[in-house]
Design a protein around this motif. Structure first.
Motif, PDB file in Angstrom:
ATOM      1  N   ARG A   1       0.837  -1.205   0.000  1.00 23.95           N
ATOM      2  CA  ARG A   1       0.000   0.000   0.000  1.00 23.95           C
ATOM      3  C   ARG A   1       0.871   1.254   0.000  1.00 23.95           C
ATOM      4  O   ARG A   1       0.578   2.224  -0.713  1.00 23.95           O
ATOM      5  CB  ARG A   1      -0.917   0.001   1.227  1.00 23.95           C
ATOM      6  N   VAL A   2       1.946   1.241   0.783  1.00 21.16           N
ATOM      7  CA  VAL A   2       2.858   2.383   0.831  1.00 21.16           C
ATOM      8  C   VAL A   2       3.447   2.658  -0.560  1.00 21.16           C
ATOM      9  O   VAL A   2       3.635   3.817  -0.954  1.00 21.16           O
ATOM     10  CB  VAL A   2       3.985   2.131   1.855  1.00 21.16           C
ATOM     11  N   LEU A   3       3.714   1.599  -1.313  1.00 18.87           N
ATOM     12  CA  LEU A   3       4.271   1.743  -2.660  1.00 18.87           C
ATOM     13  C   LEU A   3       3.216   2.136  -3.696  1.00 18.87           C
ATOM     14  O   LEU A   3       3.563   2.402  -4.856  1.00 18.87           O
ATOM     15  CB  LEU A   3       4.945   0.436  -3.092  1.00 18.87           C
ATOM     16  N   GLY A   4       1.970   2.158  -3.295  1.00 16.86           N
ATOM     17  CA  GLY A   4       0.913   2.546  -4.221  1.00 16.86           C
ATOM     18  C   GLY A   4       0.587   1.503  -5.266  1.00 16.86           C
ATOM     19  O   GLY A   4       0.113   1.840  -6.364  1.00 16.86           O
ATOM     20  N   LEU A   5       0.804   0.235  -4.946  1.00 21.04           N
ATOM     21  CA  LEU A   5       0.535  -0.828  -5.907  1.00 21.04           C
ATOM     22  C   LEU A   5      -0.956  -1.155  -5.934  1.00 21.04           C
ATOM     23  O   LEU A   5      -1.596  -1.249  -4.879  1.00 21.04           O
ATOM     24  CB  LEU A   5       1.320  -2.096  -5.544  1.00 21.04           C
ATOM     25  N   PRO A   6      -1.505  -1.361  -7.114  1.00 21.39           N
ATOM     26  CA  PRO A   6      -2.911  -1.773  -7.189  1.00 21.39           C
ATOM     27  C   PRO A   6      -3.078  -3.206  -6.702  1.00 21.39           C
ATOM     28  O   PRO A   6      -2.133  -4.003  -6.695  1.00 21.39           O
ATOM     29  CB  PRO A   6      -3.236  -1.647  -8.679  1.00 21.39           C
ATOM     30  N   GLY A   7      -4.296  -3.550  -6.297  1.00 20.10           N
ATOM     31  CA  GLY A   7      -4.564  -4.921  -5.872  1.00 20.10           C
ATOM     32  C   GLY A   7      -4.280  -5.904  -6.994  1.00 20.10           C
ATOM     33  O   GLY A   7      -4.607  -5.651  -8.148  1.00 20.10           O
ATOM     34  N   GLY A   8      -3.645  -7.011  -6.652  1.00 18.47           N
ATOM     35  CA  GLY A   8      -3.330  -8.023  -7.659  1.00 18.47           C
ATOM     36  C   GLY A   8      -2.063  -7.779  -8.438  1.00 18.47           C
ATOM     37  O   GLY A   8      -1.661  -8.616  -9.259  1.00 18.47           O
ATOM     38  N   ALA A   9      -1.396  -6.629  -8.207  1.00 22.01           N
ATOM     39  CA  ALA A   9      -0.144  -6.350  -8.919  1.00 22.01           C
ATOM     40  C   ALA A   9       0.942  -7.327  -8.480  1.00 22.01           C
ATOM     41  O   ALA A   9       0.975  -7.774  -7.332  1.00 22.01           O
ATOM     42  CB  ALA A   9       0.308  -4.916  -8.648  1.00 22.01           C
ATOM     43  N   ARG A  10       1.828  -7.650  -9.414  1.00 18.85           N
ATOM     44  CA  ARG A  10       3.004  -8.457  -9.080  1.00 18.85           C
ATOM     45  C   ARG A  10       4.232  -7.561  -9.157  1.00 18.85           C
ATOM     46  O   ARG A  10       4.428  -6.826 -10.131  1.00 18.85           O
ATOM     47  CB  ARG A  10       3.105  -9.663 -10.011  1.00 18.85           C
ATOM     48  N   LEU A  11       5.043  -7.635  -8.106  1.00 18.24           N
ATOM     49  CA  LEU A  11       6.122  -6.664  -7.921  1.00 18.24           C
ATOM     50  C   LEU A  11       7.486  -7.281  -8.177  1.00 18.24           C
ATOM     51  O   LEU A  11       7.849  -8.296  -7.576  1.00 18.24           O
ATOM     52  CB  LEU A  11       6.083  -6.102  -6.497  1.00 18.24           C
ATOM     53  N   LEU A  12       8.236  -6.653  -9.067  1.00 18.21           N
ATOM     54  CA  LEU A  12       9.655  -6.945  -9.249  1.00 18.21           C
ATOM     55  C   LEU A  12      10.439  -5.882  -8.491  1.00 18.21           C
ATOM     56  O   LEU A  12      10.188  -4.687  -8.655  1.00 18.21           O
ATOM     57  CB  LEU A  12      10.055  -6.888 -10.723  1.00 18.21           C
ATOM     58  N   LEU A  13      11.383  -6.306  -7.679  1.00 22.16           N
ATOM     59  CA  LEU A  13      12.218  -5.372  -6.920  1.00 22.16           C
ATOM     60  C   LEU A  13      13.674  -5.566  -7.307  1.00 22.16           C
ATOM     61  O   LEU A  13      14.164  -6.697  -7.357  1.00 22.16           O
ATOM     62  CB  LEU A  13      12.064  -5.606  -5.416  1.00 22.16           C
TER      63      LEU A  13
END
Length: 400
Positions: A199-211
């Motif tokens: 949530r802090v990163l502002g990702l939408p629900g269901g997003a997959r995150l590459l870091l």
């Protein structure tokens, strides 16, 4: 050849029966990022068994390291040693007054640390050790010549991976003087829940995150990852990329993301102090480095049970086991990087298997305690010599 002992000076087996060795950990790296983390881990693990001191430039990251070292009760000297006469004299005085027996220089790259080594030899420090954190990338003839002169003053060269050791053996360092001690870290401690960080990163629900984590320099290969992103998005349109780190390429990478039409999916986060939280929030940790010594970010990810997609470069392939704890591809190949990312995202079962194996591999091989114990063994190779020197000095004092 120095005499090797099987018992470590200052270890639990000898504590209380043997005087603690005096060891100075030194760096002249202006911004000792990974080098600084490595040194702080050694200080934290070794400070009870050795009389430690720490010399580091009081710049940026260095200030934080100095404060944390001091909190452990370690003697600290904030000093930038880069050839200035006053700084060299101050370091020599510090080493002499502290009765330093082992001077342990840490070089972020091959052209660092030379003045510290010379200062230690100038005041008669008995043992000089140098840790190389990156492979030999020196091409300038003057740098190579200077390195050759300095390496002749060093008793042991510790390398953070076998690949780094091979590069310095090829550069002329005697194989008998080389030791490999893989990097190790303390287990990271996330402070937030995964959902909170997302949530802090502002990702939408269901997003997959590459870091991706690392300084924004050519070495870390972030441009290759951004170039791979359009292909990734064609197969996995819910992917978002976040890059934690700062550096000289920030503007260039921002422009590249815009030119690739992925600026809405690829965001640079700047320097962060919550990397463990970011890793827990990620689905994959992607480290597209062009070269490495032994990447701490890979170890952090493994400790947290995160799958690493990395490159087949020095050090990385000794941390990440391809097809067992993650996936490795050739460096500088955005298409291969995209294929590896898409393949890992498509198979939840294999990701879970790799994540479990990564945790186990970290616990078995890459803890800070293991790194410190192996470093102490290198110090222990000189125990007989140092005991003999101490006896000579005691005799000289009694008869003076």
């Amino acid at each position: 050849m120095r005499t090797a002992l099987t018992t470590l000076p200052g270890s639990a087996a000898t504590r209380g029966t043997q005087r603690r060795r005096t060891v100075c950990l030194f760096t002249d790296s202006i911004e000792p990022s990974g080098v600084g983390q490595h040194m702080l881990a050694l200080l934290a693990e070794l400070h009870r068994d050795f009389a430690l001191s720490f010399v580091c430039p009081p710049t940026g990251a260095g200030q934080g390291l100095i404060g944390r070292a001091a909190s452990l009760g370690v003697r600290v000297l904030p000093l930038e040693v880069r050839g200035g006469a006053a700084a060299d004299a101050r370091l020599r005085s510090w080493l002499h007054r502290g009765g330093v027996e082992i001077f342990h220089a840490h070089a972020g790259i091959g052209w660092e640390g030379h003045h510290g080594v010379r200062a230690a030899r100038a005041v008669g420090v008995p043992v000089v050790i140098r840790t190389e954190h990156l492979p030999n990338v020196m091409t300038d003839p003057d740098q190579r010549r200077t390195y050759g002169i300095t390496s002749a003053l060093v008793d042991r060269t510790i390398c953070v991976s076998r690949g780094v050791a091979r590069s310095y053996a090829a550069a002329g360092v005697a194989r008998s003087a080389l030791r490999v001690v893989h990097n190790g870290i303390s287990s990271p401690r996330p402070r937030r829940a995964r959902a909170t960080t997302r949530r802090v990163l502002g990702l939408p629900g269901g997003a997959r995150l590459l870091l991706s984590v690392g300084r924004l320099t050519e070495q870390k290969g972030h441009a290759d990852l951004i170039r791979a992103l359009p292909s990734v998005l064609r197969s996995a349109p819910d992917v978002h990329l976040r890059v934690a780190g700062s550096g000289v390429l920030e503007h260039e990478l921002t422009l590249l993301a815009r030119s690739m039409n992925v600026e809405q999916r690829a965001r640079l986060l700047g320097q962060r102090d919550d990397v463990p939280d970011l890793m827990v929030a990620a689905d994959l940790v992607v480290l597209p480095s062009r070269f490495e010594g032994f990447p701490l970010a890979a170890l952090e990810a493994m400790a947290l049970g995160r799958v690493v997609i990395g490159t087949k470069v020095c050090g990385m392939s000794e941390a990440v086991s391809d097809g067992v704890t993650g996936r490795l591809v050739p460096a500088g190949r955005p298409a291969a990087l995209a294929t590896a990312i898409v393949g890992a995202l498509a198979d939840e079962r294999i990701r879970a298997s790799w994540a479990s194996a990564a945790r186990s591999r970290f616990a078995e091989r890459f803890t800070a305690a293991r790194m410190a114990a192996e470093t102490a063994r290198v110090y222990g190779e000189f125990a007989a010599e140092l005991d003999a020197r101490s006896a000579e000095l005691a005799t000289a004092r009694r008869t003076a």
